[in-house]
Every structure is written in C-alpha cells, then in structure tokens.
Scaffold this motif. Structure first.
Motif, PDB file in Angstrom:
ATOM      1  N   THR A  91       0.822  -1.207   0.000  1.00 44.42           N
ATOM      2  CA  THR A  91       0.000   0.000   0.000  1.00 44.42           C
ATOM      3  C   THR A  91       0.858   1.260   0.000  1.00 44.42           C
ATOM      4  N   MET A  92       2.048   1.193   0.593  1.00 44.68           N
ATOM      5  CA  MET A  92       2.936   2.347   0.563  1.00 44.68           C
ATOM      6  C   MET A  92       3.462   2.625  -0.850  1.00 44.68           C
ATOM      7  N   ALA A  93       3.370   1.628  -1.737  1.00 43.26           N
ATOM      8  CA  ALA A  93       3.797   1.816  -3.122  1.00 43.26           C
ATOM      9  C   ALA A  93       2.712   2.430  -3.995  1.00 43.26           C
ATOM     10  N   VAL A  94       1.495   2.549  -3.471  1.00 42.00           N
ATOM     11  CA  VAL A  94       0.405   3.192  -4.207  1.00 42.00           C
ATOM     12  C   VAL A  94       0.641   4.702  -4.246  1.00 42.00           C
ATOM     13  N   ASP A  95       0.348   5.311  -5.373  1.00 37.37           N
ATOM     14  CA  ASP A  95       0.459   6.765  -5.518  1.00 37.37           C
ATOM     15  C   ASP A  95      -0.322   7.438  -4.383  1.00 37.37           C
ATOM     16  N   PRO A  96       0.302   8.359  -3.632  1.00 35.20           N
ATOM     17  CA  PRO A  96      -0.403   9.026  -2.532  1.00 35.20           C
ATOM     18  C   PRO A  96      -1.699   9.705  -2.964  1.00 35.20           C
ATOM     19  N   ALA A  97      -1.770  10.151  -4.234  1.00 36.48           N
ATOM     20  CA  ALA A  97      -2.999  10.782  -4.712  1.00 36.48           C
ATOM     21  C   ALA A  97      -4.125   9.776  -4.893  1.00 36.48           C
ATOM     22  N   LEU A  98      -3.778   8.495  -5.068  1.00 31.74           N
ATOM     23  CA  LEU A  98      -4.775   7.440  -5.262  1.00 31.74           C
ATOM     24  C   LEU A  98      -5.125   6.710  -3.969  1.00 31.74           C
ATOM     25  N   TYR A  99      -4.219   6.726  -3.017  1.00 40.75           N
ATOM     26  CA  TYR A  99      -4.409   5.956  -1.788  1.00 40.75           C
ATOM     27  C   TYR A  99      -5.758   6.230  -1.103  1.00 40.75           C
ATOM     28  N   PRO A 100      -6.240   7.482  -1.019  1.00 38.99           N
ATOM     29  CA  PRO A 100      -7.513   7.715  -0.330  1.00 38.99           C
ATOM     30  C   PRO A 100      -8.714   7.020  -0.963  1.00 38.99           C
ATOM     31  N   TYR A 101      -8.583   6.575  -2.211  1.00 40.42           N
ATOM     32  CA  TYR A 101      -9.709   5.933  -2.883  1.00 40.42           C
ATOM     33  C   TYR A 101      -9.845   4.459  -2.526  1.00 40.42           C
ATOM     34  N   ILE A 102      -8.860   3.871  -1.873  1.00 40.90           N
ATOM     35  CA  ILE A 102      -8.962   2.471  -1.466  1.00 40.90           C
ATOM     36  C   ILE A 102      -9.971   2.376  -0.322  1.00 40.90           C
ATOM     37  N   GLN A 103     -11.032   1.612  -0.535  1.00 41.21           N
ATOM     38  CA  GLN A 103     -12.125   1.562   0.433  1.00 41.21           C
ATOM     39  C   GLN A 103     -12.144   0.284   1.262  1.00 41.21           C
ATOM     40  N   GLY A 104     -11.649  -0.809   0.698  1.00 42.56           N
ATOM     41  CA  GLY A 104     -11.752  -2.089   1.379  1.00 42.56           C
ATOM     42  C   GLY A 104     -10.428  -2.573   1.938  1.00 42.56           C
ATOM     43  N   THR A 105     -10.353  -3.881   2.175  1.00 41.75           N
ATOM     44  CA  THR A 105      -9.187  -4.467   2.838  1.00 41.75           C
ATOM     45  C   THR A 105      -8.531  -5.569   2.011  1.00 41.75           C
ATOM     46  N   THR A 106      -8.917  -5.727   0.748  1.00 40.76           N
ATOM     47  CA  THR A 106      -8.459  -6.879  -0.023  1.00 40.76           C
ATOM     48  C   THR A 106      -7.133  -6.638  -0.731  1.00 40.76           C
ATOM     49  N   ASP A 107      -6.435  -7.738  -0.990  1.00 36.53           N
ATOM     50  CA  ASP A 107      -5.247  -7.693  -1.825  1.00 36.53           C
ATOM     51  C   ASP A 107      -5.594  -7.279  -3.253  1.00 36.53           C
ATOM     52  N   SER A 108      -6.767  -7.671  -3.727  1.00 36.74           N
ATOM     53  CA  SER A 108      -7.172  -7.359  -5.102  1.00 36.74           C
ATOM     54  C   SER A 108      -7.302  -5.858  -5.330  1.00 36.74           C
ATOM     55  N   GLU A 109      -7.913  -5.164  -4.387  1.00 33.11           N
ATOM     56  CA  GLU A 109      -8.075  -3.720  -4.549  1.00 33.11           C
ATOM     57  C   GLU A 109      -6.721  -3.017  -4.509  1.00 33.11           C
TER      58      GLU A 109
END
Length: 292
Positions: free
Chosen positions: A130-148
């Motif tokens: 999750t730390m590798a996700v673009d900080p601008a996109l991180y807030p859009y992650i809503q769930g807890t899955t590996d897939s998301e």
C-alpha cells in the motif's frame, strides 16, 4: 477463491449469462467444478457500462454480501438492464471481512477491475504494497483486499496509458516485495480490466500454475458448430466472453487461455499476447497444477 466473467458485444441482459446459462455465475457460486473452492458465497458484484457508452462513461456497480444464489435484487437488476460490456464476480474470501467494499469489481473513474486468486501472505506485505500506491490514489482504497491494492498499484503505474505494462509493473512490485519477505510464490490469479471499450484479461502466477481462464469462440464459428441451438442466436456477431470456467459443457465453445498470457478483447475480436513469460522464470515444483 472466486469466479468471474467479462462480456463485450452487442447490448445484452446480464441475466443471460449470470442466471440463465447452464453453468452460470450463480450456478458456479453454488458448485464450481474448476474452482479452488466449490462454493463462492461471500458476496458478489455486477459492474456494467451504459448501452452505447463511450470510453469516458463511469460504469455502474452493484455489490452485495449476500450469496449470489440468494439475492433477489441481482435477479431483478440483471434482467432489467442491457449493456454492451459488463463484469460479474462471485467471491470466496481469502481473508475476512465480508463487506461490500471487498466485493469485486472495483471501480475508479471509467475503469473496472476484478481478480480471482491471491497475493500470498498478503497481511505480511500489505503495508509495503500500500505504501507503493500513488499518494494521490491511496484515499480511494475503500476495502481491505489484496485485489483492490493490486488495482491501485496498476493505476499508480500507468493503467490509464498502457494497461498491459501497468499490470505487469504492479505484479513485479508484488513479487519484488514478496521475495524480499521470503515468500516463494507471491502472485496468483486471473485479472480483468476494462475501460468501457476494451477488456484486458490476464492469466499469470509466479509459479506459472495459474487459476483457470477461458474465452469463447467467435459467434460465427459458434453458429457454424451448433446451428440448431436457438439460444446461441440471441448473441450478435460482436459477442465475446472471458470466464473463469466454461458456461456450458459443449465441446469447442470455450478455449483455455494459455499460461502467462493477456487476452485483449476489443471491437475486432480477441488478441493474445505473452505476459511476463520470459522475465519471470521460476523453479517449477512437482505439485499438480492449480484449478480455481
């Protein structure tokens, strides 16, 4: 783990495939013949683009934590709408919880994504991924899955510009982090991505023993093979399907997607491309090939 299908073609009621097919997605939710688990009852999702939509259209999404076989709303909805492109997914959860935000398909802007498989030992490497996700996109992650998380990694690595390269980069990151934590085979699964005009379906695992994936033959070939089967005549010539497992038992209707392959499905039909087959050679174990 899960079952899914992706459809592209003339506008079609999703119920034709989700409910009415011999081995429909709802049937697979109760008894999957090729799945890692025979029952996929931990929720479902349906995502569709409006009929006559454009690449800029936002897909509609319906999620439920009910088993697909027990949800009257799915029956109502899938018979009431028509769409030229839709995803359907039934879930067998790798990790809890069972909640709507963990149901596939996932959506961001005009993109949809779904997955069958797992990132091995995901809780161990979740923070690093999750730390590798673009900080601008991180807030859009809503769930807890590996897939998301995998979806948002692909978005971070340029899904909008080059879906194949972006998914490859996301998987490379999963494998890089996984191997750093001594996880031998970090990535397992089949993935589907769509933008409203094109579907990309991936079959890949670090072990090269990936969950099952098939696509249908083109409609002219299907009608030539089975000219007397009336139900096939409801599909127009553009109709194509990618599925976790065949929707019927008729020989030749569904063809297996090769290992380490991406199927690109657009208005001109299917195109196969090798996917991470040369760069990710791994030691092959003596274990039997995985279904699912």
């Amino acid at each position: 783990m899960c079952r899914w299908l992706a459809y592209s073609g003339g506008p079609l009621r999703p119920s034709t495939l989700v409910l009415d097919a011999q081995n429909s997605i709802v049937a697979q939710s109760l008894n999957s013949s090729l799945g890692a688990e025979p029952v996929n009852g931990d929720g479902f999702g349906l995502g569709w683009y409006p009929s006559g939509g454009t690449r800029d259209d936002t897909p509609a999404i319906f999620h439920s934590t009910e088993p697909a076989w027990n949800d009257a709303n799915l029956r109502e909805l899938s018979t009431a709408i028509e769409s030229p492109m839709f995803f359907a997914h039934v879930r067998a959860a790798t990790h809890p919880p069972i909640q709507q935000t963990n149901c596939h398909p996932f959506r961001h802007e005009h993109w949809m994504f779904m997955h069958n498989g797992a990132i091995d030992e995901f809780p161990t490497i979740k923070r690093d991924l999750t730390m590798a996700v673009d900080p601008a996109l991180y807030p859009y992650i809503q769930g807890t899955t590996d897939s998301e998380v995998l979806f948002y990694l692909a978005l971070s690595y340029g899904l909008r510009d080059d879906p194949i390269s972006a998914v490859a980069a996301a998987i490379r990151k999963v494998e890089e982090i996984g191997h750093a934590h001594d996880i031998r085979f970090p990535m397992q699964g089949t993935l589907a991505v769509a933008d409203g005009k094109t579907i990309w379906a991936f079959r890949y695992s670090t072990q090269h023993r990936t969950r099952s994936l098939f696509h249908s033959v083109d409609i002219p070939t299907l009608l030539e093979m089975y000219p007397d089967i009336e139900r096939f005549k409801i599909f127009d010539r553009r109709a194509h399907l990618v599925v976790s497992e065949p929707l019927n038992d008729l020989p030749g209707v569904f063809l297996e997607v090769p290992e380490s392959t991406v199927v690109v499905l657009d208005g001109s039909g299917y195109h196969h491309e090798a996917f991470l087959d040369d760069e990710h050679e791994v030691e092959r174990s003596g274990e039997p090939a995985l279904h699912g």
